[in-house]
Design a protein around this motif. Structure first.
Motif, PDB file in Angstrom:
ATOM      1  N   MET A 182      12.066 -11.194  -9.167  1.00 18.51           N
ATOM      2  CA  MET A 182      12.040 -12.578  -9.604  1.00 18.51           C
ATOM      3  C   MET A 182      11.155 -12.701 -10.828  1.00 18.51           C
ATOM      4  N   SER A 183      11.635 -13.380 -11.806  1.00 19.93           N
ATOM      5  CA  SER A 183      10.841 -13.663 -12.988  1.00 19.93           C
ATOM      6  C   SER A 183      10.776 -15.162 -13.193  1.00 19.93           C
ATOM      7  N   ALA A 184       9.571 -15.682 -13.157  1.00 22.35           N
ATOM      8  CA  ALA A 184       9.409 -17.115 -13.411  1.00 22.35           C
ATOM      9  C   ALA A 184       9.964 -17.464 -14.787  1.00 22.35           C
ATOM     10  N   LEU A 185       9.859 -16.549 -15.732  1.00 17.15           N
ATOM     11  CA  LEU A 185      10.381 -16.814 -17.077  1.00 17.15           C
ATOM     12  C   LEU A 185      11.897 -17.023 -17.055  1.00 17.15           C
ATOM     13  N   ASP A 186      12.605 -16.231 -16.227  1.00 13.53           N
ATOM     14  CA  ASP A 186      14.060 -16.418 -16.109  1.00 13.53           C
ATOM     15  C   ASP A 186      14.379 -17.762 -15.463  1.00 13.53           C
ATOM     16  N   HIS A 187      13.580 -18.152 -14.503  1.00  9.78           N
ATOM     17  CA  HIS A 187      13.796 -19.438 -13.834  1.00  9.78           C
ATOM     18  C   HIS A 187      13.502 -20.596 -14.786  1.00  9.78           C
ATOM     19  N   ILE A 188      12.453 -20.460 -15.572  1.00  5.86           N
ATOM     20  CA  ILE A 188      12.119 -21.487 -16.568  1.00  5.86           C
ATOM     21  C   ILE A 188      13.239 -21.599 -17.604  1.00  5.86           C
ATOM     22  N   ALA A 189      13.725 -20.453 -18.073  1.00 10.42           N
ATOM     23  CA  ALA A 189      14.802 -20.461 -19.075  1.00 10.42           C
ATOM     24  C   ALA A 189      16.041 -21.155 -18.521  1.00 10.42           C
ATOM     25  N   THR A 190      16.361 -20.901 -17.263  1.00  5.39           N
ATOM     26  CA  THR A 190      17.539 -21.527 -16.655  1.00  5.39           C
ATOM     27  C   THR A 190      17.325 -23.022 -16.469  1.00  5.39           C
ATOM     28  N   LEU A 241      13.302 -31.142 -15.067  1.00  2.91           N
ATOM     29  CA  LEU A 241      12.287 -31.078 -14.025  1.00  2.91           C
ATOM     30  C   LEU A 241      12.947 -30.898 -12.659  1.00  2.91           C
ATOM     31  N   VAL A 242      14.009 -31.641 -12.411  1.00  4.49           N
ATOM     32  CA  VAL A 242      14.728 -31.505 -11.140  1.00  4.49           C
ATOM     33  C   VAL A 242      15.360 -30.120 -11.051  1.00  4.49           C
ATOM     34  N   SER A 243      15.854 -29.596 -12.169  1.00  7.60           N
ATOM     35  CA  SER A 243      16.423 -28.242 -12.182  1.00  7.60           C
ATOM     36  C   SER A 243      15.387 -27.221 -11.735  1.00  7.60           C
ATOM     37  N   ALA A 244      14.177 -27.361 -12.215  1.00  7.85           N
ATOM     38  CA  ALA A 244      13.104 -26.450 -11.808  1.00  7.85           C
ATOM     39  C   ALA A 244      12.835 -26.579 -10.314  1.00  7.85           C
ATOM     40  N   HIS A 245      12.852 -27.802  -9.804  1.00  8.62           N
ATOM     41  CA  HIS A 245      12.632 -28.012  -8.369  1.00  8.62           C
ATOM     42  C   HIS A 245      13.770 -27.395  -7.559  1.00  8.62           C
ATOM     43  N   VAL A 246      15.004 -27.567  -8.015  1.00  7.20           N
ATOM     44  CA  VAL A 246      16.167 -26.980  -7.348  1.00  7.20           C
ATOM     45  C   VAL A 246      16.022 -25.461  -7.275  1.00  7.20           C
ATOM     46  N   ILE A 247      15.673 -24.845  -8.382  1.00  7.67           N
ATOM     47  CA  ILE A 247      15.542 -23.383  -8.427  1.00  7.67           C
ATOM     48  C   ILE A 247      14.402 -22.917  -7.538  1.00  7.67           C
ATOM     49  N   SER A 248      13.257 -23.580  -7.646  1.00  5.66           N
ATOM     50  CA  SER A 248      12.076 -23.118  -6.907  1.00  5.66           C
ATOM     51  C   SER A 248      12.184 -23.365  -5.405  1.00  5.66           C
ATOM     52  N   SER A 249      13.036 -24.288  -4.997  1.00  7.89           N
ATOM     53  CA  SER A 249      13.126 -24.624  -3.581  1.00  7.89           C
ATOM     54  C   SER A 249      14.275 -23.932  -2.857  1.00  7.89           C
ATOM     55  N   ASN A 250      15.130 -23.233  -3.581  1.00  4.61           N
ATOM     56  CA  ASN A 250      16.316 -22.664  -2.964  1.00  4.61           C
ATOM     57  C   ASN A 250      16.425 -21.178  -3.290  1.00  4.61           C
ATOM     58  N   ALA A 251      16.223 -20.356  -2.271  1.00  2.00           N
ATOM     59  CA  ALA A 251      16.220 -18.899  -2.469  1.00  2.00           C
ATOM     60  C   ALA A 251      17.576 -18.368  -2.916  1.00  2.00           C
ATOM     61  N   ALA A 288      17.791 -19.106  -6.668  1.00  2.00           N
ATOM     62  CA  ALA A 288      16.859 -18.215  -7.372  1.00  2.00           C
ATOM     63  C   ALA A 288      17.407 -16.789  -7.419  1.00  2.00           C
ATOM     64  N   ALA A 289      17.989 -16.321  -6.316  1.00  2.00           N
ATOM     65  CA  ALA A 289      18.550 -14.961  -6.281  1.00  2.00           C
ATOM     66  C   ALA A 289      19.727 -14.822  -7.233  1.00  2.00           C
ATOM     67  N   ALA A 290      20.559 -15.850  -7.333  1.00  2.00           N
ATOM     68  CA  ALA A 290      21.694 -15.799  -8.264  1.00  2.00           C
ATOM     69  C   ALA A 290      21.188 -15.684  -9.699  1.00  2.00           C
ATOM     70  N   ILE A 291      20.155 -16.432 -10.030  1.00  2.00           N
ATOM     71  CA  ILE A 291      19.577 -16.368 -11.373  1.00  2.00           C
ATOM     72  C   ILE A 291      18.954 -14.998 -11.609  1.00  2.00           C
ATOM     73  N   ASP A 292      18.238 -14.500 -10.606  1.00  3.98           N
ATOM     74  CA  ASP A 292      17.607 -13.181 -10.726  1.00  3.98           C
ATOM     75  C   ASP A 292      18.633 -12.064 -10.905  1.00  3.98           C
ATOM     76  N   SER A 293      19.822 -12.237 -10.301  1.00  4.67           N
ATOM     77  CA  SER A 293      20.843 -11.187 -10.375  1.00  4.67           C
ATOM     78  C   SER A 293      21.479 -11.086 -11.758  1.00  4.67           C
TER      79      SER A 293
END
Length: 109
Positions: free
Chosen positions: A1-9, A59-69, A72-77
């Motif tokens: 998991m990379s927080a940077l990838d989650h932030i970018a998404t 902001l809601v997108s970040a909450h969606v990503i951070s709250s749902n594994a 987050a896994a799809a983004i990480d993949s």
């Protein structure tokens, strides 16, 4: 998991736009729900805020990503996909799952 990838998404205009559109769908569902639903008054207030366009989709997108594994896994993949590999149904499920938390947070403000 990379927080940077989650932030970018979460910051990607297309992904946050998808979240915004699905936020409207969930807000409409909440507006039509049984008034006996727990936290109904707060949920309706938050739905109204969303429908008026006063919420921040990134902001809601970040909450969606951070709250749902699963999301987050799809983004990480596939970080380069910027969430295009996340099904709308997963976003809708995540939004419905965090609706009470966001509603209660706004009510407390």
């Amino acid at each position: 998991m990379s927080a940077l990838d989650h932030i970018a998404t979460a910051s990607d205009a297309t992904f946050s736009g998808r979240v915004m559109m699905i936020m409207f769908k969930v807000a409409q569902n909440v507006a039509s729900e049984d008034p006996a639903t727990p936290n109904h008054a707060e949920r309706i207030d938050y739905a109204s805020l969303v429908i008026r366009g006063e919420e921040k989709p990134q902001l809601v997108s970040a909450h969606v990503i951070s709250s749902n594994a699963t999301i987050a896994a799809a983004i990480d993949s596939d970080p380069a996909a910027l969430g295009s590999n996340v099904p709308d149904g997963d976003i809708e499920f995540a939004l419905a799952s965090i609706w009470d938390a966001r509603s209660l947070a706004f009510a407390a403000a």
